[in-house]
Scaffold this active site. Sequence first.
Site, PDB file in Angstrom:
ATOM      1  N   HIS A  72      19.545   0.098  13.660  1.00  0.00           N
ATOM      2  CA  HIS A  72      18.463   0.729  14.428  1.00  0.00           C
ATOM      3  C   HIS A  72      18.087   2.078  13.823  1.00  0.00           C
ATOM      4  CE1 HIS A  72      18.134  -1.964  17.943  1.00  0.00           C
ATOM      5  NE2 HIS A  72      19.350  -2.298  17.559  1.00  0.00           N
ATOM      6  N   ASP A  80      13.118   4.288  19.340  1.00  0.00           N
ATOM      7  CA  ASP A  80      13.411   2.876  19.069  1.00  0.00           C
ATOM      8  C   ASP A  80      13.272   2.100  20.385  1.00  0.00           C
ATOM      9  OD1 ASP A  80      15.088   0.782  17.336  1.00  0.00           O
ATOM     10  OD2 ASP A  80      16.011   0.862  19.313  1.00  0.00           O
TER      11      ASP A  80
END
Length: 465
Positions: A17, A115
């Site tokens: 991520h 994110d």
Amino acid sequence: MEKMVHIAVVPGPGFSHLVPILQFSKRLVQLHPNFHVTCLIPTLGSPPSASKSILETLPPNIKSIFLQPVKPEDLPQRVAIETQIQFTVTLSLPSIHQALKTLTSKTPFVALVADSFAFEALDFAKEFNLLSYIYFPSSATTLSWYLYVLKLDKETSCEYRDLPEPVKIPGCVPIHGRDLNNQAQDRSSQVYKLFLQRVQRFCFFDGIFINSFFEMEASPIRALKEEGRGYPLVYPVGPIVQTGDDANGLECLTWLDKQEVGSVLYVSFGSGGTLSQEQVNELAYGLELSNHKFLWVVREPSSLAFDAYLSAKRDVDPLHFLPGGFLERTKEQGLVIPSWAPQIQVLGHSSVGGFLTHCGWNSILESVVHGVPLITWPLFAEQRMNAVVLSEGLKVGVRPRVGENGLVEKVEIVEVIKCLMEGEEGGKMHKRMEELKEAANSALKEDGSSTKTLSELVLKWENLV
């Protein structure tokens, strides 16, 4: 004199991520050097060394701050990986808030980009007078599904995998319920409920960046942009991929130098994917029996497909788990390397003619940028959806069948390798992937679709300073 523009970004926990949002930040400051990015990083336990080493390569106008680590024992035990990620962010919210307070007290920031697993951080955007954006590191097709599930959830009583017909997501290739993301496989689970809550929130942000490009996913992108759907603004800014590190002198690249052009199949399941012991055996026999050259990145087996995802593995040599005599028998045919390979350099090497992949979106885009067609072997998350897009939509990949016993058997593995590496269909896939590679390069040029999309938004941000 150009105005300095400051934005903050928050990745989800885990290396896979962190990398996409950092690549996005790098692309932003490369194109617009007057931008400064501060990355606030939530972690579970101490940060992995891979995360630290990537941060050392960043340009000076990207700063990173590791937040107070979340203790693994503070998380609910034995929960799905998605839930672990989500809870890690939730427990990091006080640290994120404090960091934003400190930053914005000294410098005016214009935007907060998080994110998709760190979306809760965007709750602070209004308080600090920031625009709020999701950085969605997956495909336009996956985002389309995320936004469509809210409607389908209301209309469907059974499990999606039991629907007789494939799900028709607007603008997308039809996808069977069993191929939807892991979070949508059990509608009574906490994972699914968290998934719905997360997606509901997407509609309240100022926009969503997707790591895709118009030429690769024209139809889903058009559908996402249609007025009247009530979706947030969508900005396709991809393909954003890592550029190669300095990996010269590595054994695998020296070995590739000695192979014929397009002769090698590269086999890797990404930074977090693992196979069971039985599946490792079948794959080994399949590679051997195919009689094709291969470069295989092997990881210690596990019954959990994502076992290496959030935590570093114990120090065990994965080569011990290969079938007896395999390395000796295949020493002329292939090269097996433990745990890691310089994937960008491997895919960019002229002797690599195919990529057996777990269908993580980063790996797919890296393959597209280098024009390497695929054997699609999805493991978890939204990887099965990606496999459908590649094999049925774009037709640049071939997907092996999983047997009744839950394994992809050696005979099937031989078949898909031969299809990709020597068959007529494989030739067509190569050709289509070359066209996609050209389109990807065009999207990133100065007047390319993705560059223009980002520049339009940057202008909006600059006007806010």
